[in-house]
Every structure is written in structure tokens, then in C-alpha cells.
Design an enzyme around this catalytic site. Structure first.
Site, PDB file in Angstrom:
ATOM      1  N   ARG A 378       0.820  -1.210   0.000  1.00  0.00           N
ATOM      2  CA  ARG A 378       0.000   0.000   0.000  1.00  0.00           C
ATOM      3  C   ARG A 378       0.857   1.264   0.000  1.00  0.00           C
ATOM      4  O   ARG A 378       0.402   2.338  -0.388  1.00  0.00           O
ATOM      5  CB  ARG A 378      -0.921  -0.022   1.224  1.00  0.00           C
ATOM      6  CG  ARG A 378      -1.865   1.149   1.320  1.00  0.00           C
ATOM      7  CD  ARG A 378      -2.934   0.926   2.380  1.00  0.00           C
ATOM      8  NE  ARG A 378      -2.369   0.601   3.671  1.00  0.00           N
ATOM      9  CZ  ARG A 378      -3.085   0.189   4.721  1.00  0.00           C
ATOM     10  NH1 ARG A 378      -4.386   0.041   4.600  1.00  0.00           N
ATOM     11  NH2 ARG A 378      -2.504  -0.085   5.883  1.00  0.00           N
ATOM     12  N   VAL A 500      -9.476   2.364  -3.873  1.00  0.00           N
ATOM     13  CA  VAL A 500      -8.980   0.995  -3.688  1.00  0.00           C
ATOM     14  C   VAL A 500      -7.886   0.912  -2.619  1.00  0.00           C
ATOM     15  O   VAL A 500      -7.341   1.923  -2.177  1.00  0.00           O
ATOM     16  CB  VAL A 500      -8.457   0.425  -5.023  1.00  0.00           C
ATOM     17  CG1 VAL A 500      -9.575   0.385  -6.046  1.00  0.00           C
ATOM     18  CG2 VAL A 500      -7.311   1.266  -5.568  1.00  0.00           C
ATOM     19  N   GLU A 501      -7.578  -0.325  -2.222  1.00  0.00           N
ATOM     20  CA  GLU A 501      -6.597  -0.635  -1.172  1.00  0.00           C
ATOM     21  C   GLU A 501      -6.884   0.141   0.113  1.00  0.00           C
ATOM     22  O   GLU A 501      -5.992   0.734   0.720  1.00  0.00           O
ATOM     23  CB  GLU A 501      -5.166  -0.391  -1.664  1.00  0.00           C
ATOM     24  CG  GLU A 501      -4.705  -1.444  -2.655  1.00  0.00           C
ATOM     25  CD  GLU A 501      -3.217  -1.380  -2.958  1.00  0.00           C
ATOM     26  OE1 GLU A 501      -2.495  -0.619  -2.286  1.00  0.00           O
ATOM     27  OE2 GLU A 501      -2.775  -2.100  -3.869  1.00  0.00           O
ATOM     28  N   GLY A 502      -8.134   0.110   0.527  1.00  0.00           N
ATOM     29  CA  GLY A 502      -8.567   0.845   1.709  1.00  0.00           C
ATOM     30  C   GLY A 502      -9.118   2.189   1.281  1.00  0.00           C
ATOM     31  O   GLY A 502      -8.364   3.131   1.038  1.00  0.00           O
TER      32      GLY A 502
END
Length: 824
Positions: A378, A500-502
Site C-alpha cells: 500500500r 482501492v486498497e482501503g
């Protein structure tokens, strides 16, 4: 007792608190202070005796472990266990994932700046530099983003082949498996350069090198899985995707309905132990072209075939897409960005149990695996993509502001344009500094889970601000899509990185401070671990050590925040370098943050989990402290170049002002209003005095971004800006150098027109009139004419015949038949 003794006593106690003295040292200090009071004061014998008795009782109570634990610590432990917030298993694993480092220094309220400056600087190896200057440069030259996003909706076949042949999918894979084994810093630089040309290409490269099969196999796979898959992934024979998100479970992964049942089944003609899987996933990048599917699901063992536990938890498996029952759905189309993305489904798909990543031993450990990999991944993929977009926006906006004229003036001379140019420049420096510092920590062996959340959130949000400003500067040039537009597609794609990704809302409101408060706080995690112990004596001993350390920490925070608030942090020890004052100011705000974070955890308790606005503001303060640290580190790392100082000052003033804003908002809305007033006194004893960057500083930054010089080059370093005759951003950047030659001549012509010596309104005719008047030489006239032609080409926008915008694409109807649809 005299005023002098009162002041001396208070000063002594404050020094003990500031130094965070132990109970024993504090006892000795208080005892010595009482002796001094007895010797110098005129207190009566009775008063001195009472003071002495109170001191002796207190000294015994706090210094005798058994007495302290039984009478004070034990009741506190019982209360703590009653109010301790309950956490799900996925929350526990998320909090435990990764490592902490500089974030814990900021939480301590006493950051060691020398430790920060001692971190090894980020650097590239010769091989990494050669890759950036060779294959990455060549790839950028080959990419035609309009063709990709408008006509093909995919990378062309020659680009896919180039990526495979040159190892773009193997950046994180060790050399022994055919990979490049690049550093996190090099990985980031590759994505930044490509993202400045094509978000589709950078996304396609980032997925195999980020959270997905390669990284999971590398860290947790069996030797057989590593030997089989990693070489195939490295050369592109296998294209991976990873399926986590579904229609029901997005951010709340614990709610995923996808499940696998351990059972016996037939595989390749033999009965084997395996898993019968059912799943429904969506938003899966590379799924439409993937050959191997990484899948997250909940695993159950109702027949206890591998152990006594029935619900094993989230598990990750690797499944060839060719496996019977695996279905890849039709493509999603995320905001006109053409990277491959789509759903995948399966019903009662049987796979051997050894397809679990890491084998049967890793059954039920999938969420921990994902969180630990996310702690690094991330920090690279999305921040790098955002930085690439922000850098290209900075380079083109600064140049465009010089070549574009309105009201007979370069638009870069208007203060409204200068204000947003300054923010573009400053945010670029902050984003890049944070990414460089974080990737250098990863290369040093850290897995910075909290810091990766910080830079994912803030780089993508700052990228959104930069994108908006750039579109404002470019006006119609920015909004008309076509081959001549170098901003539009990246601007359209900004919400993808936000999501995305949190998702950013989740990351800001729940993750940054929610995870940081427990992992980075000096005592919170120790208290939780102590309270969870089943042995009463062990629990009491562990909790006693943690809680008394915490109490001393809290008292120290009150004193340090007040003292440094009054002195402006001038008493803080910092490196004696050019930015010493900013080290002190960030140190002061770290002390105040430690106080606010600590008191919020103590006073709000378990309810803090639901007080998202409180958590978000505390997370913002922690984030801005980290970003400020990164700015100071980057300036030091690059040699403290004096020409860069205005940019660094803007960044520090901007971040300190943001910290102040969030602290003020937190205290104005504090859930415990009386406590909020008390805290305000300790945080802002002399009021709020961090102003936003000054107007003259804003103008300096705007000038830097419009001037071809070393400082500007460092701000936009790492971009593909080659003037290759194909990519308009490179052509525009090259024009900036010519502006400095042409502009004085245009001013001369403009003055002649004002004087009435030149009459034409057409710029080309004006050049000829100036030549006839001998105001300019023939070679200057030729240069100006060519320059005007190049400017006209750059500021031009695309137009199309209606049929050029009509595209024939293939759709699949509900019965699975191929149909043709004409879309306008």
C-alpha cells in the site's frame, strides 16, 4: 512558604515530569525537595511532620511492588478489563500486522530527529538506474494513451509482450526465480515514470508487483509453490490477479460470504483432500486476462479433517483460471481507464488443499498474510501512481502558465494562478518526500503499516488537489480529450486510487489513528496484552509496569505540551542545521499530539472506535507530523540546497497550519467539553500562531515552477519528458526553455504596439512589423515565428468527426451470444 520556594517546587516537579522520571527517581527528587523546603521555609513543626508522613506513606505505597499492585494496580486492572473495547479477529490481525518506527517516535511526543536524519538515504543501484533509463524510457516512448483508452480499451499486444520480455512483472521477485529483486524505492520510481504517461500501463505493472500472488507466495508460499509459480510469474507466462472484494464485503472483509469447505473430492481422477469453494468477487484488476487467481475466502472444516477447529478463518489459495468451475465475468470499465478489471465467480469448485498459499499450515491465516503484505504494498503502488500524475501536472502547469497568454499577459503572472501553482509545487514536494522516506524504511526491513496508510491516503488526496488545480490552469485545454490532452485521463482516474486498497474515508476515519493509537503508543498495546493474560500474577505484573509507565507518560505530556507551547519549542534539542526552527516546531506539535492522543484514549475509551471525527482529526495530526518529518529529511538528504529552501518553508508552514487547524477543530468539538477547555490551555497556551504560507512565499514557488532551473528539475525528477515528437507533455516542457528567450522580444513588440508603432492585432504580422522597424533581427523574427507556431500547436485541442467517436465494441448478451453494439 515563600514565593521562591513555590516556584522552585513547581519547576522541580515539571523537570521530573518532562524527563519522564521513574517512580524511584521521582521519590528521591520529591524527598530532596521536602528537605530543602524544611531547611528554608518557616513552616511549623506540625506542618513539616504532616508533610513528612504523607511523603513516607506515598513513598512506601508507590515503591513497594506488592503493596502498589494489590492496593492500586489491581482495581485499575479490573476496571480496564470492563471498559476495554472488544475487537474482531480481523481487527486484531490488522493491528498486529507490520512494524512501527518513526510513527512511534511521533506518538512519544519526543521525536529523536537525529534518528530520522540517520536513516540511510534512498538510492538506486546501477542495474535499477539502467532499467529506468532503458526499458522504462523505451516503454514510455511506445505508449499511446489515447489509443489505449479510446480505441483499444487495453494495452496493445506489443506493449504486453514488451512488459513480459523486460521483466516489468518481476520487480519484487528474487533473482533466483528469474526476477529483478528491485528495491522498494526503485519499484516506486518505475511506477512514477510510467504513471506520468499512462495510468493504464502503471496499474498493469503495479498489480503483479503489489498485494497479490507473487508477494504472498514469496513470503508465505511452500517451496514447491515458489519453485513453480515465481519463475512463471517473473517472465509473464502467468498473469496473476487477487480477488478479495465482493458485492457484500468491501472494506469490511470480515463479512465476506465466500467460503470453502474442507472435504474429500475427485481431482485428476484421484480422490484427494481438498476444498469445495463458492465465491463471488468484483473489481478484480487483471482478472479478465489472468491465468492464475489468488482468492481470499473463509475456510471451514466441519468434518475436522485437518484439526479440531471448525471455523478456521480467512484463507488464501492460488487457483489456475483453467480449473473447472472458475468463471471470469465481463469487464468493468473504471472511469475510462483501460486497465483490465472485472468480476470472478465460482460455485462448488473443488481444489486440492495444497493449493492454499503456504499449504495446510497457513489455513486460517489469510487475513494476517494480507495485512502484512498490504503494510508494504500500500506504500508503493497507489502513492507512486498519484505522484506520477502530480509531477506531470506540475511540469505541464508551470510550463503552460508561461506559454499561455490572456489579456496580453502570461497567465502565470496572475496571482490567482500563482496561488494554485504554489500549492501544486508544495504538495509535489511533500508527496515525493513521504514516498522516498517510506520506501527507504521498507528497504531497511520495515513493514510500516501505519505509515503506509498515511501516504496512501495523503498522496492520493493531495494528487486530487493537484489534479483540480491543474485543470483550472489549463481550462478548456484540460477538458477536451484527445491525443493532444496530457491531463484528462489521469484526472479521470483519480477517484480510482482514492477508492482501492482501503477507501480513503475508511483509511482516514478508522485506520490511521485507530491502528496507530494501539501500535505506536508506548504503553497501549502492552496494557492490552497484560489484560488478556490468563495467569493472574503475570497479568498483574505486566499491567503494573505498563499502567505506571502510562501515568508518568500522561503527566509528562501535560507538562511538555505546556512548556513547549509557551516557549514555542525553543528549548527542544534539535539538529543544528538550516531548518532547526522547523524541527523545534514539529517537536512542539508532537508533544501536544501525544497529550491529545493520550487523553482521548483515556477519556473516551472504547467509544473512540465510534467517534470517527475525533479519530480522523487525530489521524490527520499524526499524518501531518509524519509528512513534515519527511520534508525535513528530504531537504537534508538532498544536501540542504539553499535554492530549495522556499519550497521547504512553504511545506512546513502549510503542514504546521494544518496541524493547528485539526487540533483546534478537535478541541472545539471535544466529546468531553470541560476537558476540551483544559486541553486547549495546555496545547495553545499563547493562542494559535501558525499562519498559512505567506503570499510572497506563494509567488516564489509559482516562479520556481515556471522557471527552467535545478529546483524545478528536482520537483519533477523522474518523469518521462523527452521531446520525442509524440508526447505533448515533453514538447511543452521543452518550450519552457524557449520562453525565456522569446518573452523579452514579445515585451518589446508589445511596447511598440502601445506606442502606436505597430498596428496589427495578429501576432505573426506584429513580428514582421517589428522586423521592418528594426526592433528585432531576422533570426529573432524567425525564432519568434517558430515559437508562436509551436505554442499554437501546444494550446490546440482535438476535434473529431462524429464517426471518429463511434466505436464498435463486442458485448455479451444475457444468453451468452456475441452481439455488436454501436456506441456513440
Amino acid at each position: 512558604m515563600s514565593l521562591f520556594l513555590w516556584i522552585l517546587s513547581l519547576a522541580a516537579l515539571m523537570v521530573l515530569a518532562c524527563k519522564r522520571a521513574s517512580i524511584a527517581v521521582t521519590t528521591v527528587g520529591v524527598g530532596a525537595l521536602l528537605v530543602l523546603i524544611a531547611a528554608l521555609s518557616n513552616l511549623s513543626f506540625v506542618s513539616l511532620t504532616v508533610m513528612g508522613l504523607i511523603f513516607v506513606v506515598g513513598a512506601l505505597l508507590f515503591n513497594l511492588d506488592k503493596l502498589r499492585r494489590s492496593l492500586i494496580t489491581q482495581p485499575i486492572l479490573r476496571f480496564y478489563r470492563r471498559v476495554q473495547p472488544k475487537m474482531s479477529q480481523t481487527e486484531k490481525e490488522a493491528i498486529a500486522a507490520g512494524t512501527v518506527d518513526w510513527d512511534s517516535e511521533l506518538f512519544s511526543g519526543k521525536p529523536d530527529w537525529n534518528k530520522l536524519l540517520a536513516y540511510p538515504p534512498a538510492s538506486l543501484t546501477e542495474e535499477e538506474r539502467a532499467f529506468l533509463d532503458g526499458p522504462v524510457e523505451q516503454l514510455c516512448h511506445m505508449l499511446d494513451d489515447w489509443e489505449i483508452t479510446h480505441n483499444l480499451f487495453d494495452l496493445p499486444a506489443n506493449i504486453w509482450q514488451f512488459l513480459k520480455e523486460n521483466g516489468f512483472f518481476s520487480l519484487i521477485i528474487p533473482k533466483e526465480y528469474g526476477g529483478k529483486a528491485f528495491s522498494a524505492y526503485a519499484h516506486s520510481r518505475v511506477l512514477i515514470k510510467v504513471a506520468g504517461v499512462s495510468v493504464t500501463a502503471s496499474t498493469t505493472i503495479s498489480v503483479p508487483n503489489s498485494l497479490g500472488p507473487a508477494e504472498l507466495i514469496l513470503h508465505y508460499g511452500t517451496e514447491e509453490q515458489k519453485k513453480y509459480y515465481l519463475p512463471r510469474l517473473a517472465c509473464g507466462d502467468e498473469i496473476p490477479c487477487f480477488a478479495l472484494t465482493g458485492p457484500i464485503a468491501g472494506s469490511d472483509a470480515g463479512a465476506m460470504p465466500d467460503k470453502g469447505i474442507i472435504c474429500m473430492g475427485m481431482f485428476e481422477g484421484k480422490e484427494v483432500l481438498g476444498i469445495r469453494l463458492t465465491w463471488d468477487k468484483r473489481y478484480i484488476t487483471l482478472a479478465p486476462v489472468a491465468t492464475v487467481l489468488g482468492l481470499a475466502f473463509k475456510l471451514f472444516d466441519p468434518e475436522h479433517l485437518i484439526g479440531a477447529q471448525e471455523e478456521l478463518g480467512i484463507t488464501c489459495a492460488l487457483i489456475p483460471v483453467s480449473t473447472p468451475g472458475v468463471k471470469i465475468g465481463r469487464r468493468h470499465f473504471p472511469l475510462n481507464i483501460a486497465f483490465q478489471n472485472g468480476p470472478t465467480r465460482g460455485k462448488n469448485v473443488f481444489i486440492p488443499i495444497d493449493w492454499i498459499i503456504g499449504g495446510v499450515e497457513m489455513a486460517g491465516h489469510g487475513w494476517r498474510m494480507l495485512m502484512e503484505c498490504l503494510a508494504t504494498g500500500r506504500a508503493i503502488s497507489l502513492p507512486s501512481t498519484a505522484i506520477g500524475g502530480a509531477k506531470i501536472a506540475a511540469a505541464t502547469s508551470g510550463a503552460y502558465a508561461q506559454i499561455r497568454r490572456q489579456f496580453k499577459t502570461q497567465i502565470g503572472q496572475f496571482e490567482g494562478i500563482q496561488e494554485v501553482l504554489a500549492e501544486i509545487a508544495g504538495l509535489n514536494y511533500i508527496m515525493d518526500a513521504a514516498e522516498v522516506l517510506t520506501t527507504s524504511m521498507i528497504d531497511a526491513g520495515q513493514k510500516p503499516s501505519v505509515l503506509s496508510a498515511i501516504i496512501k491516503y495523503h498522496c492520493t488526496e493531495m494528487g486530487r488537489i493537484v489534479g483540480n488545480h491543474s485543470m483550472d490552469i489549463h481550462g478548456g485545454k484540460g477538458i477536451c480529450l484527445g491525443p493532444k490532452n496530457y491531463l484528462g485521463r489521469a484526472y479521470q482516474g483519480i477517484p480510482i486510487s482514492i477508492t482501492v486498497e482501503g477507501a480513503n474515508l475508511l483509511t482516514r476515519n478508522m485506520i490511521i489513528f485507530g491502528q496507530g493509537a494501539i501500535r505506536c503508543h508506548p504503553f497501549a498495546l502492552s496494557e492490552m496484552e497484560a489484560a488478556s493474560q490468563t495467569d493472574p500474577m503475570t497479568a498483574l505484573a505486566m499491567f503494573d509496569k505498563a499502567i505506571w509507565g502510562h501515568i508518568g507518560f500522561t503527566l509528562s505530556n501535560f507538562v511538555r505540551s505546556l512548556v513547549h507551547g509557551i516557549t514555542g519549542g525553543r528549548l527542544l534539542s534539535t539538529p543544528s542545521i538550516i531548518c532547526r526552527r522547523y524541527f523545534q516546531l514539529f517537536g512542539r506539535m508532537s508533544a501536544s499530539f501525544a497529550l491529545l492522543a493520550d487523553m482521548s484514549m483515556l477519556s473516551i475509551g472504547a467509544d473512540l472506535k465510534r467517534r470517527e471525527m475525533v479519530s480522523a482529526r487525530l489521524g490527520d495530526i499524526l499524518s501531518y507530523l509524519y509528512l513534515g518529518s519527511a520534508v525535513l529529511k528530504r531537504f537534508d538528504e538532498q544536501g540542504r540546497i539553499y535554492a530549495d529552501l522556499p519550497v521547504v518553508e512553504w511545506c512546513c508552514q502549510y503542514l504546521l497550519n494544518r496541524i493547528q487547524q485539526q487540533m483546534d477543530a478537535l478541541l472545539r468539538n471535544y466529546p468531553k467539553p470541560i476537558l476540551g477547555l483544559v486541553l486547549r490551555f495546555f496545547v495553545f497556551p499563547l493562542g494559535r500562531n501558525f499562519a498559512a504560507p505567506r503570499d510572497d512565499l506563494q509567488k516564489e514557488l509559482a516562479t520556481i515552477l515556471q522557471t527552467p532551473a535545478a529546483t524545478r528539475d528536482r520537483l519533477i525528477e523522474g518523469l518521462y519528458l523527452t521531446d520525442d515528437g509524440i508526447h505533448p507533455a515533453g514538447r511543452l516542457n521543452a518550450l519552457l526553455v524557449k520562453v525565456k528567450i522569446a518573452e523579452p522580444l514579445f515585451k518589446l513588440i508589445h511596447q511598440a504596439k502601445k506606442d502606436g508603432r505597430i498596428h496589427s492585432a495578429d501576432s505573426r504580422e506584429q513580428i514582421q512589423e517589428a522586423l521592418a522597424l528594426a526592433l528585432i533581427h531576422e533570426d529573432e523574427a524567425d525564432m519568434l515565428a517558430k515559437f508562436e507556431h509551436e505554442v499554437a500547436e501546444i494550446i490546440a485541442v482535438d476535434d473529431f468527426e462524429p464517426e471518429e467517436l463511434a466505436r464498435v465494441i463486442s458485448l455479451v448478451d444475457t444468453e451468452g451470444n456475441m452481439v455488436k453494439a454501436l456506441m456513440e
